[in-house]
Every structure is written in C-alpha cells, then in structure tokens.
Scaffold this active site. Structure first.
Site, PDB file in Angstrom:
ATOM      1  N   ARG A 120       0.858  -1.187   0.000  1.00 12.61           N
ATOM      2  CA  ARG A 120       0.000   0.000   0.000  1.00 12.61           C
ATOM      3  C   ARG A 120       0.893   1.236   0.000  1.00 12.61           C
ATOM      4  NH1 ARG A 120      -3.512  -2.628  -1.659  1.00 12.61           N
ATOM      5  NH2 ARG A 120      -5.589  -3.025  -0.798  1.00 12.61           N
ATOM      6  N   GLU A 168      -3.788   7.338  -4.903  1.00 13.75           N
ATOM      7  CA  GLU A 168      -3.908   6.843  -6.291  1.00 13.75           C
ATOM      8  C   GLU A 168      -5.163   7.393  -6.947  1.00 13.75           C
ATOM      9  OE1 GLU A 168      -3.816   2.556  -6.290  1.00 13.75           O
ATOM     10  OE2 GLU A 168      -1.917   2.496  -5.235  1.00 13.75           O
ATOM     11  N   HIS A 215      -0.676   0.091 -10.056  1.00 12.01           N
ATOM     12  CA  HIS A 215      -1.392  -0.865  -9.194  1.00 12.01           C
ATOM     13  C   HIS A 215      -1.831  -2.098  -9.993  1.00 12.01           C
ATOM     14  CE1 HIS A 215      -3.777  -1.051  -5.174  1.00 12.01           C
ATOM     15  NE2 HIS A 215      -3.471  -2.266  -5.585  1.00 12.01           N
TER      16      HIS A 215
HETATM   17  C1  DGY Z   1      -5.783  -5.914  -3.130  1.00 14.28           C
HETATM   18  O1  DGY Z   1      -6.457  -6.897  -3.459  1.00 14.28           O
HETATM   19  O2  DGY Z   1      -5.745  -5.464  -1.994  1.00 14.28           O
HETATM   20  C2  DGY Z   1      -4.980  -5.289  -4.203  1.00 14.28           C
HETATM   21  O3  DGY Z   1      -4.347  -4.149  -3.825  1.00 14.28           O
HETATM   22  C3  DGY Z   1      -5.810  -5.077  -5.441  1.00 14.28           C
HETATM   23  O4  DGY Z   1      -5.028  -5.642  -6.426  1.00 14.28           O
END
Ligand code: DGY
Length: 321
Positions: free
Chosen positions: A239, A268, A286
C-alpha cells in the site's frame, strides 16, 4: 423466493458478472464509472449486499448511511484498509475479502519491479521510445544485479513468502521482519529480525508486503530509509501509505536508495509528481493482481463469500469482528 439484491460498485470480469447475475439481482456498473458518494448511496438503497473494490472508500460515514437492508460488504481485494471494519461491525454488517488468489500475481509483479528497478528498465525503455539510443556502450545504462543479494521482506505473509520463494531462485538470501516470528516451516530458512533496524541494515533490496495499519503507515520514512545500505533498492506492492513519499523521493534523488519499483501509491491515481521526475523510479499503476486468471479468481472468491453468507453460513473470508 426472491434473490438477494447486490450492488457491484465496479465493472467486473465478464465471467464474474455472468455468475453474479445468475445468482443475484445484481445492479452492475456497466460503464465502470467511479460512483460519487451520493450515487453510491442511492444505488445501495434496498440492496442486501455490496460487492466493492479498493477504489471505494467505505468509511464510517458511508457505512452509517447505508440502508438497513445492507448486511454484507464483499470486497474484491485482499486488502480491506478502505473499509472501516469497526463501523461495519457496529452495524452488524459482515465484511469479507479475497485472500490467497492474488498471491502469485502480486509476487510476480514484485519480482518485475525488483528487476526493473535494479536494471534501470524505466530509463532504458524511455531511451528507445524517445529515439535516444545511440549504441551499445560498455559503461552505458549500468544497473545492479539482484543475484546473490540480501532481500529484506517487511511482512512475511502469503505474498511475502511467495516473493521469497521466487527470490531464492535468484540466489538471494531472505531476511524478514514480522510482529512475531513464524514457525520454521513458514520461515523456509529466512532470517527473522525482531525489529526493522537490524533488518533494514542488511536489506540490499527491501520489499514491502505488510498491510496498511496505523502502525505501518509512514513506516518507510527518512529515519528508516537512512538505515538501508547505500545503493539499496526498494519495492512496494502493498500500500502506498506505508511510504512517506517526500522521504523516498529525496533518497532516490540523492542515490542513497539507488532505485525503487512501485506499484502502489498514496492518493492513487494522483501519485506524488516527484516520482515522475526520477529516472530511477520504475512505476506501475497498481497492477499487482491484474491478470485475467487472478481477477476472475478474485471475483469468484467474492461471490463464494456472498453465496455462503446468503445461504446462512459464515463466509470463508470474513474479516474483522
Ligand atoms: C488488493 O487486493 O488489496 C490489491 O491491492 C488489489 O489488487
């Protein structure tokens, strides 16, 4: 008997939507707009469940405004930091996620970022695309090898372990920091560090795989970056908010961090513009779970959770209270 009514906040892969409409009275987001709060609430009216994604900010305010009929939020993601779990629990709304199914895809992206950052893939590709490649040069565009280097993994969970396994194939030695030490079978001979100080000091490459929590937010900051060996490489597929952008940009500009491979960002998609100026930042939008296989599996897993819930069972991936 009428079918449960669910709201799909985003457009999902065709096979997932096909299954959703077979089993549910599903309100789909055909043009994949990001719903503003008012529209989200208007569409949620009368629904029993929400199939949400990481682009939905499901905070206490939104949860308190959801209709009485809403009983479950199934997020199409492993991460659930975008959902206020306590607020959902207070309203007796069950929350589920989609663990396991995106482990391999995310580990692959971590390796891509590691290699791309180490070998200057970003600057190299730009040289070709912008017509600036003159010739092969003995001293041109030199990167770093990851083979035989020390990889520090912040958060040796499912994804961290999948990255460790791949990194071992490159001859990397694995170090990790978790809140508590794993058993020997899960460690697979990775070296445990009870604190980040000792682990960062041996991390030629640092790969972030912890969840975003109040404890980990901003953990990668000026102080912790200074602990890395000069010329280290940083990879983030977890993250964005675990990283203090100003601190990382400064470390990349000075060369203390030789390169970074980043797939996730604060705010983002409006990432810190400083990253765009840096040739040693290898940036992806991402993409961790973005494969056909994985996005289908995530959708099916979210539907499995909804199916279990509406059949009167505890959904397999219930999170929080
Ligand atoms: C998640 O599933 O948490 C991812 O960041 C999305 O790809």
């Amino acid at each position: 008997m009428s079918r449960p009514r669910i709201l799909l906040t985003r457009k999902l892969p065709p096979e997932v939507e096909a299954r959703a409409i077979r089993s549910y009275d599903a309100d789909r987001n055909m043009d994949d707009r990001l719903y503003a709060r008012e529209e989200m609430l208007a569409r949620a009216a009368g629904k029993d469940g929400l199939l949400a994604t990481v682009t939905d900010r499901i905070d206490a305010e939104l949860i308190s405004a959801l209709p009485e009929s809403m009983r479950i939020i199934a997020t199409f993601s492993v991460g659930y930091d975008h959902i206020d779990i306590a607020a959902a629990a207070a309203r007796n709304i069950v929350v589920t996620n989609t663990p396991d199914v995106l482990t391999d895809a995310t580990a692959e992206i971590a390796m891509l970022l590691m290699l791309g950052a180490a070998r200057g893939a970003n600057a190299g590709a730009a040289t070709i695309r912008e017509g600036r490649w003159k010739n092969w040069a003995p001293t041109g565009m030199l990167g770093r090898e990851i083979s035989g280097k020390r990889l520090g993994i912040l958060g040796l969970g499912r994804i961290g372990r999948a990255v460790a396994r791949r990194a071992r194939a490159f001859g990397m030695t694995i170090h990790y920091h978790n809140r508590s030490r794993l058993d020997a079978a899960s460690e697979e001979s990775a070296v445990f560090h009870p604190d980040i100080v000792s682990m960062f000091a041996v991390s030629d490459v640092l790969s972030i795989h912890c969840t975003s929590t109040p404890e980990t937010r901003g953990l990668i900051n000026r102080r912790s970056l200074a602990l890395l060996p000069p010329g280290a490489i940083l990879v983030n597929t977890a993250r964005g908010d675990i990283v203090d952008d100003d601190a990382l940009i400064e470390a990349l500009a000075s060369g203390h961090v030789a390169a970074a491979g980043l797939d996730v960002f604060n705010n983002e998609p409006n990432l810190h513009p400083g990253y765009l100026e840096l040739p040693n930042a290898f940036l992806l939008p991402h993409l961790g779970s973005a494969t056909f296989e994985t996005r289908n599996a995530m959708g099916f897993r979210a539907l499995d959770n909804l199916d279990a819930f509406f059949a009167g069972h505890t959904p397999p991936d219930r999170v929080g209270a």
